[in-house]
Design a protein around this motif. Structure first.
Motif: not given
Length: 389
Positions: A115-116, A134-136, A163-165, A195-196
């Protein structure tokens, strides 16, 4: 002749760096690529001079010089309240750019989903794709760049590996609230997701907003991979010193990725930076005051042009609505601003998955005289803005 890798066809080279090249070509004031035009703290300059005369010109320990890691662990612990083992919970990288790639490759297998949030710093999608993931994309809605929990829940329902935050966020300047981070944590726990966190602007926050370290939330540490750098806090973007902080079991794997990506960060620069990591709290208070003043100077300049913008809550970027300038898209507007006005900003479309093409990202990490010079050049926009209404 053989073909190159197919995965490279789905993203372009950096729009930010391309805008900088165009700015240099036309002598524009560069408010696109986010680096200061002022010197770092004196303790860094003095440390650099000493390091060049010391025995620091060969490889350091692959995952970071011990003295640097010890100072870094103390600094992280001081601000987050988390005890950090410098030997087992840190990897020093060549900037946060490598840190993000290390985190992505440590967390994800080819075919996984990530997730981005959109808008996003342009490297995130590329990092996922280069890792075979694959980005969401989950949209953040202006002006406050909040997310819709139902949309986020639907993204998590696809069972992403990570997920990238970015917090505070580049490019939007959003600071995620504790409540928003707890929502992210809830779904990350439900779907067993990494969680990145990317936190290079942790010390550039504007009142009344505050920074919450995600890994300090109850139950979050075990699934958090934090990426960070010294670039923004100490005005040394060219030194390329970053790091990954995570539980020891994660770092044991991240060390392997880092070793074969870059071997290690620059030994003399790690030695030189120790003094900065030991600076007192007064330095960080001063940093907030410095950027708060720059923010007000630049926002006043934007107000005088009549162009709408979103006030940043953190970091040093501003998203400006250039609809009133009358261009078909933001790329044309950016090129015109560089060539005709002499001020460079990044086309906002490069940060969005959605078809958003009416925004330009400027940054204000510049000396006051540089910002005022940019203001003089931008002053002429008000007539065009008024004419377009």
């Amino acid at each position: 002749m053989p073909t190159t890798a197919q995965r490279l066809s789905v993203f372009s080279e950096s729009v930010i760096r391309g805008t900088t090249r165009l700015a240099n070509q036309h002598g524009a004031i560069n408010l696109s690529q986010g680096f200061p035009d002022f010197d770092p703290p004196e303790v860094l300059l003095e440390g650099l001079e000493r390091a060049t005369r010391g025995p620091f010109h060969q490889y350091a320990v692959t995952w970071g010089a011990p003295r640097f890691r010890t100072a870094l662990a103390k600094k992280i612990s001081h601000f987050s309240g988390i005890e950090v083992d410098p030997d087992s919970e840190l990897v020093v990288t060549c900037g946060s750019t490598e840190a993000m790639m290390v985190a992505m490759m440590t967390a994800c297998n080819p075919g996984d989903k990530v997730i981005v949030f959109s808008p996003f710093y342009e490297n995130y999608a590329a990092d996922a794709i280069l890792s075979g993931a694959e980005p969401i994309y989950v949209p953040l809605h202006p002006p406050h760049f909040n997310f819709d929990e139902d949309v986020l829940a639907a993204a998590f329902a696809q069972r992403p590996k990570a997920i990238v935050v970015c917090n505070p966020s580049n490019p939007s300047g959003k600071v995620f609230t504790r409540e928003e981070l707890l929502i992210i944590l809830k779904y990350a726990q439900q779907y067993d997701t990494w969680v990145i966190m990317d936190e290079p602007y942790e010390h550039i926050i504007y009142a009344p907003h505050t920074h919450t370290y995600f890994n300090t939330l109850p139950g979050a540490f075990e699934r958090t991979i934090t990426c960070n750098s010294l670039s923004k806090t100490y005005s040394i973007t060219g030194w390329r010193l970053g790091y990954v902080h995570a539980p020891a079991s994660v770092i044991a794997q991240a060390k392997k990725v880092h070793d074969f990506l870059t071997v290690g960060a620059a030994a003399p620069l790690m030695e030189a930076a120790v003094g900065a990591l030991e600076l007192p709290d007064s330095y960080y208070h001063g940093l907030t005051e410095l950027y708060s003043a720059k923010r007000e100077i630049f926002l006043d300049i934007l107000r005088s042009t009549g162009l709408p913008f979103t006030e940043p809550q953190g970091a040093y970027y501003v998203m400006v609505d250039i609809t009133a300038l009358g261009f078909a898209n933001d790329t044309l507007a950016s090129e015109w601003l560089i060539k005709e006005i002499g001020v460079a900003g990044v086309p906002g479309s490069s940060f969005f998955r959605e078809p958003v093409n009416h925004l330009i990202r400027f940054h204000f990490a510049k000396r006051e005289e540089t910002l005022m010079a940019a203001g003089e050049r931008l002053a002429g926009l008000s007539a065009r803005v008024n004419a377009g209404r």
